[in-house]
Enzyme design. Structure first.
Site, PDB file in Angstrom:
ATOM      1  N   GLU A  19       0.805  -1.054  -0.080  1.00 29.04           N
ATOM      2  CA  GLU A  19      -0.191  -0.170  -0.070  1.00 29.04           C
ATOM      3  C   GLU A  19       0.810   1.360   0.021  1.00 29.04           C
ATOM      4  O   GLU A  19       2.058   1.082   0.318  1.00 29.04           O
ATOM      5  CB  GLU A  19      -1.003  -0.023   1.046  1.00 29.04           C
ATOM      6  CG  GLU A  19      -1.970  -1.074   1.166  1.00 29.04           C
ATOM      7  CD  GLU A  19      -2.643  -1.041   2.344  1.00 29.04           C
ATOM      8  OE1 GLU A  19      -3.655  -2.035   2.699  1.00 29.04           O
ATOM      9  OE2 GLU A  19      -2.763  -0.232   3.284  1.00 29.04           O
ATOM     10  N   PRO A  20       0.318   2.501  -0.351  1.00 27.59           N
ATOM     11  CA  PRO A  20       1.220   3.667  -0.319  1.00 27.59           C
ATOM     12  C   PRO A  20       1.911   3.837   1.112  1.00 27.59           C
ATOM     13  O   PRO A  20       3.036   4.339   1.185  1.00 27.59           O
ATOM     14  CB  PRO A  20       0.126   4.797  -0.600  1.00 27.59           C
ATOM     15  CG  PRO A  20      -0.961   4.071  -1.178  1.00 27.59           C
ATOM     16  CD  PRO A  20      -1.200   2.659  -0.757  1.00 27.59           C
ATOM     17  N   ALA A  31       2.412   1.075   3.260  1.00 25.95           N
ATOM     18  CA  ALA A  31       2.811  -0.076   3.731  1.00 25.95           C
ATOM     19  C   ALA A  31       3.366  -1.082   2.933  1.00 25.95           C
ATOM     20  O   ALA A  31       2.892  -1.697   2.031  1.00 25.95           O
ATOM     21  CB  ALA A  31       1.505  -0.781   4.596  1.00 25.95           C
ATOM     22  N   GLY A  32       4.909  -0.845   2.766  1.00 27.24           N
ATOM     23  CA  GLY A  32       5.671  -1.505   1.665  1.00 27.24           C
ATOM     24  C   GLY A  32       6.246  -2.779   2.363  1.00 27.24           C
ATOM     25  O   GLY A  32       5.621  -3.810   2.589  1.00 27.24           O
ATOM     26  N   SER A  33       7.653  -2.342   2.924  1.00 25.83           N
ATOM     27  CA  SER A  33       8.160  -3.439   3.672  1.00 25.83           C
ATOM     28  C   SER A  33       7.431  -3.928   4.936  1.00 25.83           C
ATOM     29  O   SER A  33       7.453  -4.995   5.406  1.00 25.83           O
ATOM     30  CB  SER A  33       9.495  -2.891   3.887  1.00 25.83           C
ATOM     31  OG  SER A  33      10.418  -2.619   2.734  1.00 25.83           O
ATOM     32  N   TRP A  45       1.745  -0.056  -6.205  1.00 16.18           N
ATOM     33  CA  TRP A  45       2.669  -0.907  -6.728  1.00 16.18           C
ATOM     34  C   TRP A  45       2.301  -2.390  -7.366  1.00 16.18           C
ATOM     35  O   TRP A  45       3.050  -3.505  -7.265  1.00 16.18           O
ATOM     36  CB  TRP A  45       3.910  -1.167  -5.989  1.00 16.18           C
ATOM     37  CG  TRP A  45       4.477   0.122  -5.330  1.00 16.18           C
ATOM     38  CD1 TRP A  45       4.407   0.497  -4.100  1.00 16.18           C
ATOM     39  CD2 TRP A  45       5.052   1.403  -6.332  1.00 16.18           C
ATOM     40  NE1 TRP A  45       4.945   1.928  -3.902  1.00 16.18           N
ATOM     41  CE2 TRP A  45       5.322   2.489  -5.075  1.00 16.18           C
ATOM     42  CE3 TRP A  45       5.254   1.511  -7.490  1.00 16.18           C
ATOM     43  CZ2 TRP A  45       5.841   3.593  -5.518  1.00 16.18           C
ATOM     44  CZ3 TRP A  45       5.897   2.624  -7.670  1.00 16.18           C
ATOM     45  CH2 TRP A  45       6.190   3.798  -6.800  1.00 16.18           C
ATOM     46  N   GLY A  85      30.507  -0.254 -24.932  1.00 16.21           N
ATOM     47  CA  GLY A  85      30.892   1.229 -25.000  1.00 16.21           C
ATOM     48  C   GLY A  85      29.514   1.884 -25.552  1.00 16.21           C
ATOM     49  O   GLY A  85      28.518   1.682 -24.842  1.00 16.21           O
ATOM     50  N   GLY A  86      29.708   2.976 -26.140  1.00 18.16           N
ATOM     51  CA  GLY A  86      28.690   3.653 -26.407  1.00 18.16           C
ATOM     52  C   GLY A  86      27.408   2.968 -27.008  1.00 18.16           C
ATOM     53  O   GLY A  86      26.206   3.360 -26.813  1.00 18.16           O
ATOM     54  N   GLU A 102       9.180  -7.706  -4.023  1.00 18.52           N
ATOM     55  CA  GLU A 102       9.273  -8.933  -3.509  1.00 18.52           C
ATOM     56  C   GLU A 102      10.066  -9.135  -2.190  1.00 18.52           C
ATOM     57  O   GLU A 102      10.764  -9.709  -1.525  1.00 18.52           O
ATOM     58  CB  GLU A 102       9.586 -10.362  -4.327  1.00 18.52           C
ATOM     59  CG  GLU A 102       8.763 -10.591  -5.346  1.00 18.52           C
ATOM     60  CD  GLU A 102       7.462 -10.965  -4.968  1.00 18.52           C
ATOM     61  OE1 GLU A 102       7.169 -11.042  -3.810  1.00 18.52           O
ATOM     62  OE2 GLU A 102       6.543 -11.232  -5.970  1.00 18.52           O
TER      63      GLU A 102
END
Length: 391
Positions: free
Chosen positions: A135-136, A138-140, A164, A346-347, A370
């Protein structure tokens, strides 16, 4: 380097059926996924029809019982399928991993009647799933989630916002963790919510640095009513259901990360074999060959770790510590290997004309989803040193 380019990863699979399955996966990836990847990722287009195709081929339900339409394959095999898909397009490999995670609650904790009613379509490709835990705010710290389900007769009414969410807005069903009791992990319950439920909506997809073909969005629940028959497990059991799924989900991310790293290494090998400087192919220069050797060794170490964890899971033994280790090592390896692939080219590696820069952008998110890699270190430390002291 062989004239025909990088060779397929040598697999040691337990059965002839598993070897055929990997061959089928490689064939679908070559025909249906690779030709469209660059264009669709640039356009941010979600390949829903690809999931229908791989579902029809039996690749969306590999670790689940044949009784309910699954492939009844060991995790050791399922994860190698994920790796093959992610090596071509992470949007697909990660999508299969998320779908498998979304099916876990019902497959492992649902009633016989619930499994008979829903699992066949979920595992056969007719339906695509999403997993709604974060949730906005409540992540970890998932135990602090605020989305609430309130009983109303023989229904539940869900209010809140999830964040997310992979497949947010395009999923056909959502496995939703919502609060039904007091604060903390014991007050959470799992629900199976149809994607077309009234009151369910998704915000505009997040604008991400990578995985542009995979929609990630907030999902809003505004008075969403679901019958009690769509409650999965007992009231208050949701957090333990979520945790049981996350160990397996971490292995899925580890396999996807290994695929991304392998894809980047293969791309660098092709480039170095074809490009000439100072009168010879770049792949002949010792300094570059040593970088390739280090990349290949790190990838193989990560692959061995995730497969060892999968074999523990298949044997019914505890594998949480090894799952966290695999997620940590494989995703850190993917970040390092993809960065080195860009450097080797490289480039050219920095331009969107080659997929190396896409692999590098995609690898970053795998260190976050996760459970961030900082969380994985906390999990591993608790396994080896015990829980932290609480004064």
């Amino acid at each position: 380097m062989p004239a025909d380019g990088p060779q397929p990863v040598e697999r040691h699979l337990p059965t002839e059926e598993a070897r055929d399955l990997l061959g089928l996966t490689r064939d679908i990836a070559a025909r249906e996924i690779r030709p469209r990847t660059a264009e669709e990722e640039d356009a941010g287009r979600f390949p829903r029809e690809v999931f229908t195709t791989i579902g029809a081929a039996g690749l969306l339900g590999l670790p689940y019982p044949a009784e309910y339409g699954g492939g009844e394959q060991p995790y050791e095999v399922y994860l190698q399928v994920l790796e093959e898909l992610a090596a071509i397009r992470l949007t697909v490999g990660l999508g299969v991993s998320v779908h498998t995670l979304a099916c876990h609650a019902l497959a492992e904790f649902g009633t016989k009647e619930q499994r008979a009613e829903h699992l066949d379509a979920m595992l056969g490709g007719e339906l695509l799933g999403a997993y709604c835990l974060s949730e906005p705010s409540a992540g970890s710290d998932a135990a602090s989630l605020r989305t609430r389900a309130t009983r109303d007769g023989d229904h539940w009414v869900i209010e809140g916002t999830k964040a997310w969410i992979t497949h947010g807005g395009v999923a056909d069903f959502y496995t939703v963790l919502a609060r039904t009791g007091a604060d903390g992990p014991r007050g959470i319950t799992a629900f199976l919510v149809p994607g077309d439920a009234e009151g369910l909506s998704a915000a505009a997809p997040e604008r991400k640095m990578g995985l542009k073909g995979s929609p990630t969005a907030q999902v809003h629940f505004d008075g969403v009513r679901v019958p009690d028959t769509r409650r999965v497990g007992e009231e208050g059991q949701g957090f333990s259901i979520a945790l049981s799924a996350l160990d397996s989900g971490r292995l899925g991310i580890a396999a996807c990360a290994t695929g991304v790293a392998q894809g980047a290494l293969d791309e660098a090998l092709r480039f170095l074999a074809e490009r000439r400087q100072f009168g010879r192919p770049l792949v002949d220069f010792q300094g570059l060959r040593f970088m390739l050797a280090d990349m290949a060794t790190a990838i193989e170490a990560g692959r061995a770790l995730y497969l060892a964890a999968a074999r523990l899971r298949d044997a019914g033994q505890p594998f949480g510590k090894q799952a966290a280790m695999a997620k940590l090592l494989c995703t850190d390896t993917a970040m390092k290997v993809t960065t080195d692939a860009v450097q080797l080219m490289g480039g050219y590696g920095y331009t969107a004309d080659f997929p190396a820069e896409r692999y590098m952008r995609e690898a970053k998110v795998l260190q976050i989803v996760e459970g961030t890699n900082q969380i994985q270190r906390m999990v591993i430390a608790r396994h080896i040193a015990g829980p932290e002291s609480r004064d």
